[in-house]
Design an enzyme around this catalytic site. Structure first.
Site, PDB file in Angstrom:
ATOM      1  N   THR A   1      25.804  -7.038  47.822  1.00  0.00           N
ATOM      2  CA  THR A   1      26.763  -6.806  46.500  1.00  0.00           C
ATOM      3  C   THR A   1      28.125  -7.649  46.853  1.00  0.00           C
ATOM      4  O   THR A   1      28.533  -8.408  45.897  1.00  0.00           O
ATOM      5  CB  THR A   1      27.096  -5.505  46.498  1.00  0.00           C
TER       6      THR A   1
ATOM      7  N   SER B   1      20.795  -9.163  52.463  1.00  0.00           N
ATOM      8  CA  SER B   1      21.157  -8.145  53.035  1.00  0.00           C
ATOM      9  C   SER B   1      20.333  -7.568  54.164  1.00  0.00           C
ATOM     10  O   SER B   1      19.059  -7.692  54.233  1.00  0.00           O
ATOM     11  CB  SER B   1      21.423  -7.053  52.125  1.00  0.00           C
ATOM     12  N   ALA B   2      20.935  -7.046  55.310  1.00  0.00           N
ATOM     13  CA  ALA B   2      20.116  -6.586  56.374  1.00  0.00           C
ATOM     14  C   ALA B   2      19.291  -5.270  56.296  1.00  0.00           C
ATOM     15  O   ALA B   2      18.099  -5.143  56.698  1.00  0.00           O
ATOM     16  CB  ALA B   2      21.165  -6.521  57.843  1.00  0.00           C
TER      17      ALA B   2
ATOM     18  N   CYS C   1      21.148   1.313  43.036  1.00  0.00           N
ATOM     19  CA  CYS C   1      22.643   0.850  42.930  1.00  0.00           C
ATOM     20  C   CYS C   1      23.381   1.275  41.977  1.00  0.00           C
ATOM     21  O   CYS C   1      24.573   1.283  42.117  1.00  0.00           O
ATOM     22  CB  CYS C   1      22.220  -0.714  42.919  1.00  0.00           C
TER      23      CYS C   1
END
Length: 403
Positions: free
Chosen positions: A74, A201-202, A329
Protein backbone atom coordinates in the site's frame (compact mmCIF):
# COMPACT_ATOMS: atom_id res chain seq x y z
CA UNK A 1 -6.24 -32.91 10.08
CA UNK A 2 -6.49 -29.80 12.24
CA UNK A 3 -9.15 -27.14 11.95
CA UNK A 4 -9.71 -24.37 11.19
CA UNK A 5 -8.42 -24.80 7.65
CA UNK A 6 -6.81 -21.60 6.36
CA UNK A 7 -7.72 -20.66 2.78
CA UNK A 8 -7.43 -16.87 2.81
CA UNK A 9 -3.94 -16.48 1.39
CA UNK A 10 -4.87 -13.45 -0.72
CA UNK A 11 -5.40 -11.56 2.54
CA UNK A 12 -2.18 -12.78 4.11
CA UNK A 13 -0.06 -15.91 4.39
CA UNK A 14 1.42 -17.68 7.40
CA UNK A 15 5.10 -16.98 7.93
CA UNK A 16 7.22 -19.85 6.68
CA UNK A 17 9.25 -21.35 9.58
CA UNK A 18 12.40 -20.90 7.49
CA UNK A 19 11.63 -17.18 7.34
CA UNK A 20 11.08 -17.03 11.11
CA UNK A 21 14.41 -18.77 11.66
CA UNK A 22 16.20 -16.22 9.48
CA UNK A 23 14.60 -13.32 11.37
CA UNK A 24 15.24 -14.56 14.90
CA UNK A 25 18.87 -13.35 15.24
CA UNK A 26 17.69 -9.82 14.39
CA UNK A 27 15.77 -9.77 17.67
CA UNK A 28 18.54 -11.32 19.77
CA UNK A 29 22.09 -10.68 18.57
CA UNK A 30 21.93 -8.79 15.25
CA UNK A 31 19.69 -5.98 16.52
CA UNK A 32 21.77 -3.03 15.37
CA UNK A 33 20.62 -0.01 13.38
CA UNK A 34 22.05 -0.25 9.85
CA UNK A 35 22.64 3.51 9.86
CA UNK A 36 25.06 3.12 12.81
CA UNK A 37 28.01 2.01 10.70
CA UNK A 38 30.59 3.23 13.24
CA UNK A 39 30.30 -0.01 15.22
CA UNK A 40 30.01 -3.75 14.63
CA UNK A 41 26.29 -4.04 15.45
CA UNK A 42 25.35 -1.43 12.87
CA UNK A 43 27.67 -2.85 10.23
CA UNK A 44 26.27 -6.34 10.77
CA UNK A 45 22.72 -5.01 10.34
CA UNK A 46 23.76 -3.16 7.20
CA UNK A 47 25.23 -6.37 5.82
CA UNK A 48 22.00 -8.28 6.49
CA UNK A 49 19.94 -5.57 4.78
CA UNK A 50 22.23 -5.58 1.75
CA UNK A 51 21.99 -9.35 1.43
CA UNK A 52 18.20 -9.25 1.69
CA UNK A 53 17.96 -6.40 -0.81
CA UNK A 54 19.85 -8.52 -3.33
CA UNK A 55 17.49 -11.46 -2.77
CA UNK A 56 14.40 -9.28 -3.21
CA UNK A 57 15.85 -7.76 -6.38
CA UNK A 58 16.78 -11.15 -7.79
CA UNK A 59 13.21 -12.44 -7.56
CA UNK A 60 11.99 -9.77 -10.01
CA UNK A 61 15.11 -9.49 -12.17
CA UNK A 62 16.15 -6.10 -10.81
CA UNK A 63 19.38 -4.55 -9.51
CA UNK A 64 19.64 -4.27 -5.72
CA UNK A 65 20.01 -0.48 -5.94
CA UNK A 66 16.58 -0.36 -7.59
CA UNK A 67 14.84 -1.83 -4.51
CA UNK A 68 13.35 0.62 -2.03
CA UNK A 69 12.02 -0.90 1.21
CA UNK A 70 8.63 0.35 2.44
CA UNK A 71 6.04 -0.63 5.02
CA UNK A 72 4.08 -2.71 2.50
CA UNK A 73 2.55 -2.67 -0.97
CA UNK A 74 0.00 0.00 0.00
CA UNK A 75 2.80 2.41 0.84
CA UNK A 76 4.67 1.38 -2.30
CA UNK A 77 1.61 2.11 -4.44
CA UNK A 78 1.12 5.49 -2.79
CA UNK A 79 4.76 6.41 -3.27
CA UNK A 80 4.77 5.28 -6.90
CA UNK A 81 1.71 7.29 -7.90
CA UNK A 82 2.18 10.38 -5.76
CA UNK A 83 5.94 10.38 -6.22
CA UNK A 84 5.80 10.30 -10.02
CA UNK A 85 2.89 12.73 -10.36
CA UNK A 86 4.54 15.34 -8.14
CA UNK A 87 8.02 14.92 -9.55
CA UNK A 88 6.89 15.23 -13.16
CA UNK A 89 4.08 17.74 -12.64
CA UNK A 90 5.72 20.06 -15.12
CA UNK A 91 5.63 17.52 -17.94
CA UNK A 92 2.27 15.80 -17.52
CA UNK A 93 -0.95 15.75 -15.51
CA UNK A 94 -2.78 12.57 -16.54
CA UNK A 95 -2.88 9.10 -14.97
CA UNK A 96 -4.34 5.94 -16.52
CA UNK A 97 -5.45 3.01 -14.38
CA UNK A 98 -8.35 0.53 -14.36
CA UNK A 99 -11.45 -0.01 -12.25
CA UNK A 100 -10.49 -3.28 -10.53
CA UNK A 101 -7.22 -2.06 -9.07
CA UNK A 102 -6.40 -2.55 -5.40
CA UNK A 103 -7.94 0.13 -3.21
CA UNK A 104 -4.52 1.59 -2.44
CA UNK A 105 -4.22 2.53 -6.13
CA UNK A 106 -7.84 3.54 -6.65
CA UNK A 107 -8.02 5.75 -3.57
CA UNK A 108 -4.64 7.31 -4.31
CA UNK A 109 -5.80 8.05 -7.86
CA UNK A 110 -8.99 9.65 -6.54
CA UNK A 111 -6.97 11.72 -4.08
CA UNK A 112 -4.76 12.97 -6.91
CA UNK A 113 -7.86 13.64 -8.99
CA UNK A 114 -9.16 15.92 -6.24
CA UNK A 115 -5.83 17.75 -6.40
CA UNK A 116 -6.35 18.50 -10.10
CA UNK A 117 -4.84 15.47 -11.84
CA UNK A 118 -6.81 14.04 -14.77
CA UNK A 119 -7.42 10.33 -14.17
CA UNK A 120 -8.80 7.73 -16.59
CA UNK A 121 -10.33 4.64 -14.96
CA UNK A 122 -10.52 2.05 -17.73
CA UNK A 123 -13.22 -0.66 -17.72
CA UNK A 124 -12.54 -4.39 -17.76
CA UNK A 125 -14.27 -7.22 -19.61
CA UNK A 126 -16.34 -10.00 -18.07
CA UNK A 127 -13.18 -11.88 -17.10
CA UNK A 128 -11.68 -8.84 -15.42
CA UNK A 129 -9.14 -8.05 -18.16
CA UNK A 130 -8.30 -4.55 -19.31
CA UNK A 131 -7.86 -4.08 -23.08
CA UNK A 132 -4.28 -3.03 -23.96
CA UNK A 133 -5.62 -1.21 -27.02
CA UNK A 134 -7.93 0.69 -24.69
CA UNK A 135 -4.89 1.75 -22.69
CA UNK A 136 -3.27 3.01 -25.87
CA UNK A 137 -6.36 4.97 -26.87
CA UNK A 138 -6.55 6.60 -23.46
CA UNK A 139 -3.05 8.06 -23.71
CA UNK A 140 -2.82 11.81 -24.28
CA UNK A 141 0.10 14.21 -24.55
CA UNK A 142 -0.40 14.89 -20.82
CA UNK A 143 -0.19 11.24 -19.67
CA UNK A 144 2.64 10.78 -17.18
CA UNK A 145 1.89 7.36 -15.68
CA UNK A 146 0.01 4.10 -16.36
CA UNK A 147 -0.73 1.90 -13.34
CA UNK A 148 -2.11 -1.63 -13.77
CA UNK A 149 -2.48 -4.50 -11.32
CA UNK A 150 -0.52 -7.63 -12.30
CA UNK A 151 -3.06 -10.06 -10.79
CA UNK A 152 -6.34 -9.23 -9.09
CA UNK A 153 -6.61 -9.90 -5.38
CA UNK A 154 -10.27 -11.00 -5.56
CA UNK A 155 -10.76 -12.94 -8.78
CA UNK A 156 -7.14 -13.78 -9.57
CA UNK A 157 -7.26 -12.50 -13.16
CA UNK A 158 -3.78 -11.87 -14.59
CA UNK A 159 -3.62 -8.72 -16.67
CA UNK A 160 -1.70 -8.45 -19.99
CA UNK A 161 0.96 -6.33 -18.31
CA UNK A 162 3.62 -7.19 -20.88
CA UNK A 163 1.50 -5.77 -23.72
CA UNK A 164 0.66 -2.68 -21.70
CA UNK A 165 4.30 -2.18 -20.75
CA UNK A 166 5.28 -2.28 -24.42
CA UNK A 167 2.72 0.41 -25.23
CA UNK A 168 3.96 2.58 -22.37
CA UNK A 169 7.56 2.20 -23.49
CA UNK A 170 6.73 3.09 -27.09
CA UNK A 171 4.93 6.23 -25.96
CA UNK A 172 7.55 7.27 -23.39
CA UNK A 173 5.23 6.95 -20.38
CA UNK A 174 6.12 5.57 -16.97
CA UNK A 175 4.53 2.20 -16.17
CA UNK A 176 3.73 1.08 -12.63
CA UNK A 177 2.62 -2.45 -11.73
CA UNK A 178 1.13 -3.57 -8.42
CA UNK A 179 2.46 -7.13 -8.24
CA UNK A 180 1.62 -7.87 -4.59
CA UNK A 181 -0.49 -10.92 -5.45
CA UNK A 182 1.74 -12.17 -8.26
CA UNK A 183 5.23 -12.19 -6.76
CA UNK A 184 6.07 -15.58 -5.33
CA UNK A 185 3.28 -17.26 -7.30
CA UNK A 186 4.08 -16.30 -10.89
CA UNK A 187 7.36 -15.42 -12.62
CA UNK A 188 7.76 -11.64 -12.45
CA UNK A 189 10.46 -9.89 -14.47
CA UNK A 190 10.47 -6.10 -14.51
CA UNK A 191 12.34 -6.08 -17.81
CA UNK A 192 10.06 -8.58 -19.54
CA UNK A 193 6.90 -6.65 -18.61
CA UNK A 194 8.51 -3.24 -19.09
CA UNK A 195 7.77 -1.99 -15.58
CA UNK A 196 9.39 1.24 -14.44
CA UNK A 197 7.96 0.85 -10.95
CA UNK A 198 6.66 -2.30 -9.26
CA UNK A 199 5.10 -2.79 -5.82
CA UNK A 200 5.07 -5.96 -3.75
CA UNK A 201 4.87 -7.13 -0.16
CA UNK A 202 6.38 -9.84 2.05
CA UNK A 203 3.25 -11.01 3.83
CA UNK A 204 1.61 -12.20 0.62
CA UNK A 205 4.47 -14.66 0.08
CA UNK A 206 5.02 -16.27 3.50
CA UNK A 207 7.06 -13.41 4.89
CA UNK A 208 6.33 -11.01 7.77
CA UNK A 209 3.79 -8.20 7.76
CA UNK A 210 4.85 -4.57 7.77
CA UNK A 211 7.52 -4.79 5.07
CA UNK A 212 7.24 -4.25 1.34
CA UNK A 213 9.25 -2.94 -1.56
CA UNK A 214 9.00 -0.60 -4.49
CA UNK A 215 11.15 -1.30 -7.52
CA UNK A 216 12.25 1.99 -9.10
CA UNK A 217 14.01 1.73 -12.47
CA UNK A 218 17.41 3.44 -12.57
CA UNK A 219 18.22 3.06 -16.26
CA UNK A 220 16.28 3.53 -19.52
CA UNK A 221 14.57 5.47 -18.05
CA UNK A 222 15.91 6.74 -14.76
CA UNK A 223 12.81 7.27 -12.63
CA UNK A 224 12.80 10.00 -10.01
CA UNK A 225 10.26 10.31 -7.20
CA UNK A 226 9.18 12.90 -4.69
CA UNK A 227 9.28 11.18 -1.28
CA UNK A 228 6.27 10.79 0.99
CA UNK A 229 8.39 10.83 4.16
CA UNK A 230 11.19 13.20 5.11
CA UNK A 231 13.75 12.75 7.83
CA UNK A 232 17.11 11.07 8.09
CA UNK A 233 17.44 10.29 4.40
CA UNK A 234 17.35 6.49 4.54
CA UNK A 235 16.69 4.58 1.30
CA UNK A 236 18.49 7.20 -0.80
CA UNK A 237 16.26 9.89 0.66
CA UNK A 238 13.02 8.33 -0.59
CA UNK A 239 11.87 6.62 2.60
CA UNK A 240 13.27 8.16 5.75
CA UNK A 241 13.06 6.23 9.01
CA UNK A 242 14.98 3.47 10.75
CA UNK A 243 14.95 0.36 8.60
CA UNK A 244 12.88 -2.63 9.73
CA UNK A 245 15.82 -5.02 9.75
CA UNK A 246 13.95 -8.14 10.96
CA UNK A 247 11.22 -7.55 8.37
CA UNK A 248 13.74 -6.92 5.60
CA UNK A 249 15.67 -10.08 6.46
CA UNK A 250 12.44 -12.07 6.50
CA UNK A 251 11.41 -10.55 3.18
CA UNK A 252 14.72 -11.53 1.64
CA UNK A 253 14.45 -15.11 2.87
CA UNK A 254 10.86 -15.37 1.62
CA UNK A 255 12.06 -14.23 -1.82
CA UNK A 256 14.87 -16.77 -1.82
CA UNK A 257 12.44 -19.59 -1.03
CA UNK A 258 10.00 -18.38 -3.69
CA UNK A 259 12.74 -18.26 -6.30
CA UNK A 260 13.79 -21.81 -5.51
CA UNK A 261 10.36 -23.42 -5.14
CA UNK A 262 7.83 -21.28 -7.01
CA UNK A 263 7.48 -23.36 -10.18
CA UNK A 264 6.86 -26.64 -8.39
CA UNK A 265 4.76 -25.05 -5.67
CA UNK A 266 2.49 -23.17 -8.08
CA UNK A 267 1.85 -26.38 -9.99
CA UNK A 268 0.95 -28.24 -6.79
CA UNK A 269 -1.30 -25.45 -5.49
CA UNK A 270 -2.93 -25.09 -8.90
CA UNK A 271 -3.81 -28.78 -8.79
CA UNK A 272 -5.33 -28.34 -5.33
CA UNK A 273 -7.33 -25.34 -6.57
CA UNK A 274 -8.63 -27.35 -9.50
CA UNK A 275 -9.57 -30.19 -7.16
CA UNK A 276 -11.50 -27.75 -4.97
CA UNK A 277 -13.23 -26.17 -7.96
CA UNK A 278 -14.27 -29.50 -9.47
CA UNK A 279 -15.48 -30.80 -6.12
CA UNK A 280 -17.67 -27.79 -5.41
CA UNK A 281 -19.11 -27.70 -8.93
CA UNK A 282 -19.87 -31.42 -8.82
CA UNK A 283 -21.71 -31.23 -5.51
CA UNK A 284 -23.44 -27.84 -5.72
CA UNK A 285 -25.72 -26.92 -8.66
CA UNK A 286 -26.11 -23.39 -10.02
CA UNK A 287 -22.72 -21.97 -9.08
CA UNK A 288 -20.48 -19.55 -10.97
CA UNK A 289 -16.69 -19.30 -11.03
CA UNK A 290 -15.58 -15.67 -11.35
CA UNK A 291 -12.47 -14.41 -13.11
CA UNK A 292 -10.51 -15.52 -16.12
CA UNK A 293 -10.78 -19.30 -16.73
CA UNK A 294 -7.10 -19.61 -17.70
CA UNK A 295 -5.17 -16.39 -16.99
CA UNK A 296 -5.67 -16.64 -13.25
CA UNK A 297 -3.50 -16.99 -10.16
CA UNK A 298 -2.91 -20.69 -9.45
CA UNK A 299 -4.19 -20.40 -5.88
CA UNK A 300 -7.36 -18.39 -6.58
CA UNK A 301 -10.95 -19.56 -6.65
CA UNK A 302 -13.71 -16.95 -6.49
CA UNK A 303 -17.08 -18.62 -6.72
CA UNK A 304 -20.67 -17.40 -6.39
CA UNK A 305 -23.35 -19.51 -4.74
CA UNK A 306 -26.64 -17.89 -5.85
CA UNK A 307 -29.49 -17.98 -3.33
CA UNK A 308 -27.01 -18.13 -0.42
CA UNK A 309 -25.67 -14.86 0.96
CA UNK A 310 -21.88 -14.95 1.27
CA UNK A 311 -21.94 -13.46 4.75
CA UNK A 312 -24.40 -16.07 5.95
CA UNK A 313 -22.25 -18.85 4.50
CA UNK A 314 -19.18 -17.49 6.28
CA UNK A 315 -21.03 -17.42 9.60
CA UNK A 316 -21.75 -21.12 9.17
CA UNK A 317 -18.19 -22.12 8.34
CA UNK A 318 -15.94 -19.56 10.00
CA UNK A 319 -15.11 -21.78 12.97
CA UNK A 320 -13.67 -24.47 10.72
CA UNK A 321 -12.68 -22.78 7.43
CA UNK A 322 -11.03 -19.37 6.99
CA UNK A 323 -12.09 -17.79 3.70
CA UNK A 324 -13.31 -14.36 2.62
CA UNK A 325 -16.22 -12.77 0.79
CA UNK A 326 -13.95 -10.19 -0.84
CA UNK A 327 -10.86 -8.07 -0.40
CA UNK A 328 -9.37 -7.78 3.07
CA UNK A 329 -8.07 -4.34 2.12
CA UNK A 330 -11.54 -2.81 2.65
CA UNK A 331 -11.45 -2.79 6.43
CA UNK A 332 -14.72 -3.30 8.25
CA UNK A 333 -16.88 -2.97 5.16
CA UNK A 334 -19.45 -5.53 3.99
CA UNK A 335 -20.51 -3.86 0.74
CA UNK A 336 -20.68 -5.93 -2.42
CA UNK A 337 -17.39 -6.38 -4.24
CA UNK A 338 -16.58 -3.52 -6.61
CA UNK A 339 -14.48 -5.99 -8.61
CA UNK A 340 -17.41 -8.34 -9.24
CA UNK A 341 -19.63 -5.39 -10.11
CA UNK A 342 -17.00 -4.18 -12.58
CA UNK A 343 -17.08 -7.51 -14.47
CA UNK A 344 -20.84 -7.18 -14.87
CA UNK A 345 -22.22 -9.40 -12.11
CA UNK A 346 -25.51 -8.54 -10.44
CA UNK A 347 -26.39 -8.76 -6.72
CA UNK A 348 -27.39 -12.42 -7.04
CA UNK A 349 -23.71 -13.20 -7.65
CA UNK A 350 -21.78 -10.33 -6.06
CA UNK A 351 -23.47 -10.85 -2.71
CA UNK A 352 -23.14 -14.64 -2.79
CA UNK A 353 -19.46 -14.91 -3.67
CA UNK A 354 -16.69 -16.48 -1.61
CA UNK A 355 -12.97 -16.18 -2.28
CA UNK A 356 -10.74 -19.19 -1.60
CA UNK A 357 -7.02 -18.48 -1.48
CA UNK A 358 -5.00 -21.67 -1.23
CA UNK A 359 -1.41 -21.70 -0.09
CA UNK A 360 1.85 -23.46 0.58
CA UNK A 361 0.65 -25.46 3.57
CA UNK A 362 -2.73 -26.68 2.31
CA UNK A 363 -3.23 -30.41 1.65
CA UNK A 364 -5.54 -32.64 -0.36
CA UNK A 365 -7.16 -33.73 2.89
CA UNK A 366 -8.01 -30.13 3.71
CA UNK A 367 -9.38 -29.51 0.22
CA UNK A 368 -11.66 -32.54 0.47
CA UNK A 369 -12.83 -31.40 3.90
CA UNK A 370 -13.66 -27.92 2.53
CA UNK A 371 -15.56 -29.43 -0.41
CA UNK A 372 -17.65 -31.56 1.92
CA UNK A 373 -18.29 -28.85 4.50
CA UNK A 374 -19.10 -26.03 2.07
CA UNK A 375 -21.30 -28.14 -0.19
CA UNK A 376 -23.28 -29.47 2.77
CA UNK A 377 -23.87 -26.01 4.21
CA UNK A 378 -24.73 -24.38 0.87
CA UNK A 379 -27.23 -27.10 0.01
CA UNK A 380 -28.77 -26.91 3.48
CA UNK A 381 -29.09 -23.11 3.31
CA UNK A 382 -30.74 -23.39 -0.08
CA UNK A 383 -33.27 -25.80 1.32
CA UNK A 384 -34.27 -23.00 3.67
CA UNK A 385 -34.46 -20.40 0.89
CA UNK A 386 -38.00 -19.77 -0.43
CA UNK A 387 -36.51 -18.19 -3.56
CA UNK A 388 -34.41 -21.23 -4.37
CA UNK A 389 -37.31 -23.57 -3.70
CA UNK A 390 -39.45 -21.53 -6.09
CA UNK A 391 -36.75 -21.79 -8.75
CA UNK A 392 -36.54 -25.56 -8.24
CA UNK A 393 -40.32 -25.88 -8.44
CA UNK A 394 -40.38 -23.86 -11.64
CA UNK A 395 -37.80 -26.15 -13.21
CA UNK A 396 -39.76 -29.23 -12.23
CA UNK A 397 -42.92 -27.74 -13.71
CA UNK A 398 -41.12 -26.95 -16.95
CA UNK A 399 -39.77 -30.49 -17.03
CA UNK A 400 -43.23 -32.01 -16.61
CA UNK A 401 -44.67 -29.77 -19.33
CA UNK A 402 -42.07 -30.93 -21.79
CA UNK A 403 -42.87 -34.63 -21.38
Amino acid sequence: MKTPVYMDCHATTPVDPRVSDAMRPCFESDFGNPASVNHLFGRRAEELVSRARAAVADLIGAHPQEILFTGGATESNNLALKGVVEMYAGTGAHLITEVTEHKSVLETARYLEQKGLAVTFLPVDSNGCVDPDGVGRAITDKTVLISVLFANNEIGTVQPVGEIGKIAKERGIFFHVDAAQATGKLPVSVNEIGADLLSFSAHKMYGPKGIGALYVRKKNPYVRLTPLLHGGGQEVGLRSGTLNVPGIVGFGRACEIAGEEMAEESERIGALRNRLERGLLDRIPDVCVNGHPVARLPNNLNISFPYVHGGMLLKQINETIAVSTGSACVAGQSASSYVLKAIGLGPEKTETSVRFGLGRFNTEEEVDYVIDRVSTIVNNLREQSPLYQAVKSGRKAQGSDSK
